[in-house]
Design a protein around this motif. Structure first.
Motif, PDB file in Angstrom:
ATOM      1  N   TYR A   1      -0.774 -11.357  10.629  1.00 15.03           N
ATOM      2  CA  TYR A   1      -0.069 -11.267   9.341  1.00 15.03           C
ATOM      3  C   TYR A   1      -0.248 -12.554   8.520  1.00 15.03           C
ATOM      4  O   TYR A   1       0.710 -13.169   8.061  1.00 15.03           O
TER       5      TYR A   1
ATOM      6  N   ARG B   1       3.598  -6.920  -2.732  1.00 14.30           N
ATOM      7  CA  ARG B   1       4.974  -6.968  -2.247  1.00 14.30           C
ATOM      8  C   ARG B   1       5.774  -5.891  -2.971  1.00 14.30           C
ATOM      9  O   ARG B   1       5.606  -5.692  -4.160  1.00 14.30           O
TER      10      ARG B   1
ATOM     11  N   TYR C   1      10.363  -2.425  -0.400  1.00 15.91           N
ATOM     12  CA  TYR C   1      10.551  -2.016   0.991  1.00 15.91           C
ATOM     13  C   TYR C   1       9.668  -2.795   1.968  1.00 15.91           C
ATOM     14  O   TYR C   1       9.534  -2.398   3.113  1.00 15.91           O
ATOM     15  N   GLY C   2       9.048  -3.879   1.516  1.00 14.79           N
ATOM     16  CA  GLY C   2       8.278  -4.676   2.445  1.00 14.79           C
ATOM     17  C   GLY C   2       7.029  -5.269   1.835  1.00 14.79           C
ATOM     18  O   GLY C   2       6.748  -5.110   0.647  1.00 14.79           O
ATOM     19  N   VAL C   3       6.272  -5.960   2.684  1.00 12.98           N
ATOM     20  CA  VAL C   3       5.041  -6.634   2.276  1.00 12.98           C
ATOM     21  C   VAL C   3       3.857  -5.814   2.758  1.00 12.98           C
ATOM     22  O   VAL C   3       3.839  -5.318   3.880  1.00 12.98           O
TER      23      VAL C   3
ATOM     24  N   TYR D   1      -0.147  -5.685   3.678  1.00 16.73           N
ATOM     25  CA  TYR D   1      -1.243  -6.553   4.136  1.00 16.73           C
ATOM     26  C   TYR D   1      -2.539  -5.758   4.184  1.00 16.73           C
ATOM     27  O   TYR D   1      -2.541  -4.548   4.400  1.00 16.73           O
TER      28      TYR D   1
ATOM     29  N   LYS E   1       1.827  -1.918   5.875  1.00 16.89           N
ATOM     30  CA  LYS E   1       3.105  -2.345   5.290  1.00 16.89           C
ATOM     31  C   LYS E   1       4.058  -2.737   6.435  1.00 16.89           C
ATOM     32  O   LYS E   1       4.259  -1.999   7.384  1.00 16.89           O
ATOM     33  N   MET E   2       4.656  -3.907   6.301  1.00 19.69           N
ATOM     34  CA  MET E   2       5.654  -4.366   7.234  1.00 19.69           C
ATOM     35  C   MET E   2       7.045  -4.165   6.654  1.00 19.69           C
ATOM     36  O   MET E   2       7.307  -4.699   5.594  1.00 19.69           O
TER      37      MET E   2
END
Length: 265
Positions: free
Chosen positions: A236, A244, A247-249, A251, A264-265
Motif C-alpha cells: 500500500y 480517495r 469510503y476509502g482509498v 490503490y 480499494k481499502m
C-alpha cells in the motif's frame, strides 16, 4: 595354591597328566584326583570310596578351583597383538604371555565382537558423580555447572551462582522480556486473525465463496488474500494511490499475472 597342585581323595594315588592310574596300590586299582584349593576338601574315609558316594557332588559344590591362564606371546609382542578387540588393550602377566582388558570407560568381552562397549557414565551417578549438566562421551563423560554458575560440578554444592554478576542479571532480564514479548505477539496475532474472520463473515465473504465454488469457475470473480493485495500494491505504497473517496482509498495494483487492477481499502 598353584594351579597345577592336586589334592587326592585317597593315599598313595598318583595321577599323571595323560590319565595313567597304573601306579596305585596293588590291592586297589581305583583312583580319583581333582584340582582344588589346598585344605578345602575333607576326606570322610572309606565312605567316600563307595560306588554310591556323593563325594563328586561335594567336591563340585564346596571345593573352589582357580585357573590361571594367559595368551602365549608371539614375535609381535603385547602392544601389537591382534587378539584384543577395539576399545581394549593387552597387558603382560607374570610367567609370560598376556591378557586383554577393556579400556577405561568401556565394558564387555575384549576377545570377541562386539567387544568393549562405551559406558554411559551419566546413567550411573553413584560411580560417576555429577551435580550439574552431564553429557556422555566415548570412553568418558563431561560434567559442567549449569549456565550462570561456576565451579566443580562433580562434588556436592560445587557450583556457585553468579549472584552479583551484571551479565547473568542481564541475560535473565532479556530472557523474561523476550518471553513476555512472544506471548503478547501471539495474543495480538490471534485477535487479528479472529477480527479478519469476523469482518469476512459480516461482509458476506462466506456466501460469496460458496457461490463461486458452486459455479465451478473463478473467471467471473476471484478472492484475494491480504498478503496478495499487499504484494500487488507494494505494501500500500503512497506512490500507488490513484484516488480517495468517502469510503476509502483506491490503490493501483499489479497482480502476479501482470494484470493491473484497482484496489480499494
Amino acid at each position: 595354591m598353584p594351579a597345577n597342585k592336586f589334592v587326592s581323595s585317597a593315599a598313595n594315588v598318583h595321577t599323571t597328566a595323560d590319565g595313567d592310574d597304573t601306579s596305585v596300590v596293588q590291592h586297589n586299582r581305583c583312583g580319583y584326583a581333582f584340582l582344588g584349593e589346598e585344605g578345602s576338601f575333607v576326606f570322610h574315609g572309606v565312605s567316600d570310596l563307595y560306588a554310591d558316594s556323593v563325594v563328586v557332588e561335594r567336591i563340585e559344590s564346596t571345593v573352589p578351583v582357580v585357573v590361571d591362564w594367559a595368551i602365549s606371546p608371539d614375535t609381535r609382542g603385547c602392544s601389537e597383538s591382534s587378539a584384543c578387540t577395539e576399545n581394549s588393550s593387552c597387558y603382560e602377566v607374570e610367567g609370560g604371555g598376556y591378557r586383554c582388558r577393556c579400556n577405561n570407560g568401556y565394558e564387555g568381552y575384549p576377545y570377541l565382537d562386539p567387544g568393549c562397549q562405551d559406558i554411559n557414565e551419566c546413567e550411573d551417578p553413584g560411580t560417576n558423580p555429577c551435580y550439574g549438566d552431564c553429557i556422555n562421551t566415548q570412553g568418558s563423560y563431561n560434567c559442567s555447572c549449569p549456565l550462570g554458575s561456576f565451579g566443580d560440578a562433580k562434588i556436592v554444592n560445587g557450583c556457585n551462582w553468579y549472584k552479583d554478576s551484571k551479565f547473568s542479571s542481564n541475560i535473565f532480564t532479556i530472557a523474561v522480556l523476550s518471553g513476555i514479548a512472544g506471548i503478547l505477539y501471539g495474543i495480538r496475532r490471534r485477535k487479528l486473525l479472529k477480527l479478519r474472520e469476523r469482518f469476512f463473515e459480516q461482509n458476506g465473504g462466506v456466501l460469496l465463496r460458496q457461490k463461486i465454488n458452486s459455479q465451478g469457475s473463478h473467471e467471473a470473480m476471484t478472492l484475494f488474500s491480504t498478503v496478495q493485495l499487499c504484494k500487488a500494491t507494494r505494501n500500500y505504497s503512497k506512490d500507488n494511490i490513484v484516488g480517495r473517496g468517502a469510503y476509502g482509498v483506491v490503490y493501483k495494483g499489479v497482480l502476479f499475472d501482470k494484470r493491473v487492477v484497482a484496489i480499494k481499502m
